[in-house]
Design a protein around this motif. Sequence first.
Motif, PDB file in Angstrom:
ATOM      1  N   UNK A  26       0.993  -1.187   0.047  1.00 42.72           N
ATOM      2  CA  UNK A  26      -0.064   0.101   0.150  1.00 42.72           C
ATOM      3  C   UNK A  26       0.955   1.311  -0.003  1.00 42.72           C
ATOM      4  N   UNK A  27       0.618   2.252  -0.976  1.00 38.00           N
ATOM      5  CA  UNK A  27       1.643   3.320  -1.125  1.00 38.00           C
ATOM      6  C   UNK A  27       0.763   4.556  -0.613  1.00 38.00           C
ATOM      7  N   UNK A  28       1.222   5.402   0.075  1.00 41.30           N
ATOM      8  CA  UNK A  28       0.634   6.561   1.031  1.00 41.30           C
ATOM      9  C   UNK A  28       1.632   7.449   1.025  1.00 41.30           C
ATOM     10  N   UNK A  29       1.365   8.756   1.000  1.00 46.93           N
ATOM     11  CA  UNK A  29       2.120  10.188   1.227  1.00 46.93           C
ATOM     12  C   UNK A  29       2.220  10.231   2.503  1.00 46.93           C
ATOM     13  N   UNK A  59      -8.957  -0.146   5.731  1.00 44.83           N
ATOM     14  CA  UNK A  59      -9.502  -1.569   6.267  1.00 44.83           C
ATOM     15  C   UNK A  59      -8.892  -2.474   5.423  1.00 44.83           C
ATOM     16  N   UNK A  60      -8.282  -2.169   4.262  1.00 44.76           N
ATOM     17  CA  UNK A  60      -7.627  -3.204   3.411  1.00 44.76           C
ATOM     18  C   UNK A  60      -6.279  -3.441   3.997  1.00 44.76           C
ATOM     19  N   UNK A  84       0.383  -4.572  12.875  1.00 45.17           N
ATOM     20  CA  UNK A  84      -0.958  -4.802  13.227  1.00 45.17           C
ATOM     21  C   UNK A  84      -1.751  -3.546  12.723  1.00 45.17           C
ATOM     22  N   UNK A  85      -3.100  -3.725  12.687  1.00 45.06           N
ATOM     23  CA  UNK A  85      -4.153  -2.591  12.112  1.00 45.06           C
ATOM     24  C   UNK A  85      -5.088  -2.710  13.547  1.00 45.06           C
ATOM     25  N   UNK A  86      -5.371  -1.344  14.114  1.00 43.21           N
ATOM     26  CA  UNK A  86      -6.494  -1.251  15.274  1.00 43.21           C
ATOM     27  C   UNK A  86      -7.460  -0.095  14.635  1.00 43.21           C
ATOM     28  N   UNK A  87      -8.671  -0.440  14.652  1.00 42.57           N
ATOM     29  CA  UNK A  87      -9.552   0.634  14.368  1.00 42.57           C
ATOM     30  C   UNK A  87     -10.228   0.906  15.637  1.00 42.57           C
ATOM     31  N   UNK A 133      -7.709   4.698  12.067  1.00 49.49           N
ATOM     32  CA  UNK A 133      -6.940   3.648  12.274  1.00 49.49           C
ATOM     33  C   UNK A 133      -5.529   3.580  12.882  1.00 49.49           C
ATOM     34  N   UNK A 134      -4.973   2.999  13.697  1.00 49.21           N
ATOM     35  CA  UNK A 134      -3.849   2.970  14.160  1.00 49.21           C
ATOM     36  C   UNK A 134      -2.930   1.607  13.598  1.00 49.21           C
ATOM     37  N   UNK A 135      -1.854   2.091  12.976  1.00 46.94           N
ATOM     38  CA  UNK A 135      -1.313   0.851  11.896  1.00 46.94           C
ATOM     39  C   UNK A 135       0.289   0.949  12.615  1.00 46.94           C
ATOM     40  N   UNK A 136       0.579  -0.089  13.311  1.00 48.01           N
ATOM     41  CA  UNK A 136       1.832  -0.373  13.843  1.00 48.01           C
ATOM     42  C   UNK A 136       2.583  -0.900  12.792  1.00 48.01           C
ATOM     43  N   UNK A 137       3.880  -0.172  12.487  1.00 48.40           N
ATOM     44  CA  UNK A 137       4.766  -0.575  11.498  1.00 48.40           C
ATOM     45  C   UNK A 137       6.144  -0.816  11.908  1.00 48.40           C
TER      46      UNK A 137
END
Length: 140
Positions: A26-29, A59-60, A84-87, A133-137
């Motif tokens: 997934x590509x984001x700025x 959510x994807x 992980x992804x948490x909503x 969304x909290x996206x842990x990376x």
Amino acid sequence: MEKEITITINIKSNNIPIEYSDGNTHIVGLMDKPFGAIKSGKKTVEIRANSDERPFDYSTVKANHTLRFINEESGESMDTRVVRVTHYPNVKALFETEGTEKTLSVPWSVEQGIQLIHSFTGYKECIEKHGVYAIEIWVI
């Protein structure tokens, strides 16, 4: 699989596609300051919200996917692995659970963090409608 590019940004006279997925990448700025905080390992949780104007659906994004950030100032890219992804229903719930130390590029209080996130154009309304969304990376 065909790429469906939804948004482009202009970096140094080049149009760079952002906010699209290519399989599990997934590509984001991302603005320069948070980009640097992620690159240094200080910021390990990215905050994102869905929008009616920008069709990218966070959510994807799933654990073990790649989240590629494009620095909106320099054009530099950085790949991260999604842990992980948490909503969450709102930013307050996100900060009360995740804290601000690893979610913001500056050490602010929960209230300051909420004000910051709500200051981005359209974010407050989008979060009220869609949550956040909290996206842990981790940088790879």
